[in-house]
Design a protein around this motif. Structure first.
Motif, PDB file in Angstrom:
ATOM      1  N   GLY A 109       0.821  -1.199   0.000  1.00 21.87           N
ATOM      2  CA  GLY A 109       0.000   0.000   0.000  1.00 21.87           C
ATOM      3  C   GLY A 109       0.858   1.253   0.000  1.00 21.87           C
ATOM      4  N   GLU A 110       0.233   2.386   0.210  1.00 23.72           N
ATOM      5  CA  GLU A 110       0.965   3.652   0.181  1.00 23.72           C
ATOM      6  C   GLU A 110       2.027   3.697   1.278  1.00 23.72           C
ATOM      7  N   PHE A 111       3.200   4.201   0.937  1.00 20.67           N
ATOM      8  CA  PHE A 111       4.282   4.371   1.907  1.00 20.67           C
ATOM      9  C   PHE A 111       5.110   5.579   1.500  1.00 20.67           C
ATOM     10  N   GLY A 112       5.888   6.094   2.428  1.00 23.21           N
ATOM     11  CA  GLY A 112       6.700   7.260   2.133  1.00 23.21           C
ATOM     12  C   GLY A 112       8.015   6.880   1.488  1.00 23.21           C
ATOM     13  N   TYR A 113       8.370   7.562   0.399  1.00 22.96           N
ATOM     14  CA  TYR A 113       9.646   7.259  -0.268  1.00 22.96           C
ATOM     15  C   TYR A 113      10.011   8.382  -1.224  1.00 22.96           C
ATOM     16  N   ARG A 114      11.296   8.440  -1.584  1.00 21.82           N
ATOM     17  CA  ARG A 114      11.803   9.272  -2.663  1.00 21.82           C
ATOM     18  C   ARG A 114      12.892   8.497  -3.391  1.00 21.82           C
ATOM     19  N   VAL A 115      12.905   8.604  -4.696  1.00 19.98           N
ATOM     20  CA  VAL A 115      13.893   7.935  -5.540  1.00 19.98           C
ATOM     21  C   VAL A 115      14.975   8.932  -5.954  1.00 19.98           C
ATOM     22  N   PHE A 116      16.228   8.525  -5.833  1.00 23.96           N
ATOM     23  CA  PHE A 116      17.336   9.395  -6.244  1.00 23.96           C
ATOM     24  C   PHE A 116      18.380   8.598  -7.027  1.00 23.96           C
ATOM     25  N   THR A 117      18.976   9.260  -8.005  1.00 22.41           N
ATOM     26  CA  THR A 117      20.101   8.684  -8.748  1.00 22.41           C
ATOM     27  C   THR A 117      21.097   9.800  -9.004  1.00 22.41           C
ATOM     28  N   ASP A 118      22.034   9.971  -8.072  1.00 24.74           N
ATOM     29  CA  ASP A 118      23.042  11.018  -8.229  1.00 24.74           C
ATOM     30  C   ASP A 118      22.363  12.362  -8.477  1.00 24.74           C
ATOM     31  N   GLU A 126      32.687  -8.917  -6.283  1.00 21.32           N
ATOM     32  CA  GLU A 126      32.237  -9.654  -7.459  1.00 21.32           C
ATOM     33  C   GLU A 126      32.151  -8.784  -8.719  1.00 21.32           C
ATOM     34  N   ALA A 127      32.318  -7.461  -8.554  1.00 16.36           N
ATOM     35  CA  ALA A 127      32.072  -6.595  -9.708  1.00 16.36           C
ATOM     36  C   ALA A 127      33.019  -5.411  -9.821  1.00 16.36           C
ATOM     37  N   GLY A 128      34.062  -5.354  -9.020  1.00  7.68           N
ATOM     38  CA  GLY A 128      34.971  -4.223  -9.118  1.00  7.68           C
ATOM     39  C   GLY A 128      34.262  -2.917  -8.813  1.00  7.68           C
ATOM     40  N   SER A 129      34.436  -1.935  -9.714  1.00  6.36           N
ATOM     41  CA  SER A 129      33.816  -0.619  -9.491  1.00  6.36           C
ATOM     42  C   SER A 129      33.000  -0.133 -10.681  1.00  6.36           C
ATOM     43  N   MET A 130      32.838  -0.962 -11.699  1.00  9.35           N
ATOM     44  CA  MET A 130      32.170  -0.510 -12.918  1.00  9.35           C
ATOM     45  C   MET A 130      30.658  -0.679 -12.792  1.00  9.35           C
ATOM     46  N   PHE A 131      30.080   0.114 -11.887  1.00  5.33           N
ATOM     47  CA  PHE A 131      28.633   0.058 -11.690  1.00  5.33           C
ATOM     48  C   PHE A 131      28.135   1.400 -11.177  1.00  5.33           C
ATOM     49  N   PHE A 132      26.831   1.616 -11.331  1.00  5.61           N
ATOM     50  CA  PHE A 132      26.163   2.810 -10.839  1.00  5.61           C
ATOM     51  C   PHE A 132      25.454   2.491  -9.529  1.00  5.61           C
ATOM     52  N   LEU A 133      25.186   3.548  -8.770  1.00  4.31           N
ATOM     53  CA  LEU A 133      24.407   3.426  -7.550  1.00  4.31           C
ATOM     54  C   LEU A 133      23.172   4.305  -7.637  1.00  4.31           C
ATOM     55  N   GLY A 134      22.094   3.822  -7.055  1.00  3.24           N
ATOM     56  CA  GLY A 134      20.871   4.604  -6.930  1.00  3.24           C
ATOM     57  C   GLY A 134      20.209   4.205  -5.628  1.00  3.24           C
ATOM     58  N   GLU A 135      19.231   4.974  -5.175  1.00  5.05           N
ATOM     59  CA  GLU A 135      18.650   4.672  -3.877  1.00  5.05           C
ATOM     60  C   GLU A 135      17.192   5.103  -3.758  1.00  5.05           C
ATOM     61  N   ILE A 136      16.513   4.427  -2.863  1.00  2.42           N
ATOM     62  CA  ILE A 136      15.154   4.797  -2.468  1.00  2.42           C
ATOM     63  C   ILE A 136      15.191   5.108  -0.975  1.00  2.42           C
TER      64      ILE A 136
END
Length: 374
Positions: A137-146, A174-184
């Protein structure tokens, strides 16, 4: 809304599964206590190492306090997405190093050769949030990507995704550093994941690999010397003493990542979004320098490169061509390309072109990097 502890544990597992379905390589969950980062962050700002990135200081300590950024936040759902193009060869690091040694070829950071990651991650993080809402159901959140004052690396470290390397980037076994980060950022009190340990040991390969000695020591980055900062964030003229050290890197720099032993484990993306567009892995600087503003905007629509604008694109390429001209004094194509921009309307472009033409005329050698202070 209220969700029982058992249901929250089940939900956390479901979120991780949904994340994988959406193309994320890993999901971790962290609490929002970043007090341990505040003193170091303030010291970095006080030293001026953020350069012209005023936004780094604009929000004060809100960057280390997610609950102040989004009131009600108690957890951060961190997401990691690999970005090596799907067709990346096994010897990709060797190829990248060879590219940087080819004076006439443009070197563009691997992450920027495909679609803008902000759009890709944000859309998929929103889909993940929608899945959660459908479940609880409804919940509080915000999506960010840099896209907000959030200490992504510190939060990712807390969430168990990896550790901060000595170059200050996030590393994963397992993946070194070649990846992006994002968050909720969310008000759901999900169970948190345990942070992992650091695994750099005595290695300092990234520090020695930096062309401009921007990495002053382990975990100490002076952005003002970093080629990624100089070619992307800096709006004005590139300092004269750093131009020869930039070589042919015209948008970003991967040198510290290429030197990192953990990147032998770097993973290809599952998504077509990060496949190379416009031949940016093989393009010559002369060809790219020939794009007028309309062609720049058309070809780079949907690319992260477009954010710097045509003027800074030409500035960066002029520096790269100047360095190439110094090594290839008989290359008429480089000289002709520069001369064609010598009367550009932008004073900044004209100045960098004039510098580049002077490199051809002088054939000066590249100065040794200055020993950083501090």
């Amino acid at each position: 809304m209220t969700v029982s502890d058992n249901n929250l544990s089940t939900l956390a597992l479901a979120i991780k599964a949904w994340g994988r379905e959406l193309g994320f390589a890993e999901i971790g969950i962290a609490n929002v206590d970043l007090r341990h980062t505040e003193a170091g962050f303030q010291a970095w700002l006080d030293a001026g190492h953020h350069g012209d990135m005023d936004y780094m200081a604009a929000h004060g300590m809100k960057r280390a306090r997610p609950a102040e950024l989004v009131p009600g936040t108690v957890r951060v759902i961190m997401a990691r997405m690999n970005y090596l193009p799907r067709e990346t060869a096994a010897d990709w690091r060797d190829r990248e190093l060879q590219r940087a040694q080819d004076p006439g070829r443009a070197t563009i950071s691997v992450y920027a050769r495909g679609r803008d990651y902000h759009k890709v991650l944000r859309a998929r993080l929103q889909q993940l949030a929608d899945r959660i809402r459908n479940e609880v159901g409804e919940f509080g959140y915000r999506v960010f990507t840099d896209s907000a004052p959030v200490m992504e690396v510190a939060l990712a470290e807390k969430s168990g995704i990896g550790w901060r390397g000595k170059h200050t980037l996030m590393l994963n076994r397992e993946a070194g550093s070649m990846f992006f980060l994002g968050e909720i950022l969310t008000d759901l009190p999900l169970p948190v994941d345990a942070p992992g340990g650091a695994h750099c040991g005595q290695c300092s390969a990234c520090i020695g690999a930096c062309p401009t000695q921007a990495i002053l020591g382990p975990y100490q980055l002076d952005a003002r010397r970093c080629i990624s900062y100089l070619t992307i964030e800096l709006k004005g003229a590139i300092p004269l003493e750093l131009r020869p050290l930039i070589g042919n890197r015209v948008y970003g720099c991967d040198d510290c990542q290429l030197a990192c032993p953990w990147n032998k484990f770097a993973q290809r993306s599952e998504l077509p979004d990060f496949d190379v567009r416009n031949g940016l892995d093989e393009a010559s600087m002369v060809a790219l320098f020939g794009w007028d503003e309309a062609e720049f905007n058309r070809r780079l629509e949907g690319s992260p490169i477009r954010r710097i604008g045509h003027e800074r694109w030409l500035r960066n390429l002029a520096v790269g061509l100047g360095n190439a001209a110094r090594q290839r004094r008989g290359d008429a194509a480089i000289v002709a390309a520069l001369q064609a921009r010598a009367q550009h309307p932008s004073e900044m472009v004209r100045e960098h072109v004039a510098w580049a033409l002077a490199q051809h005329q002088s054939g000066a050698s590249v100065p040794a990097p200055a020993t950083p202070a501090g």
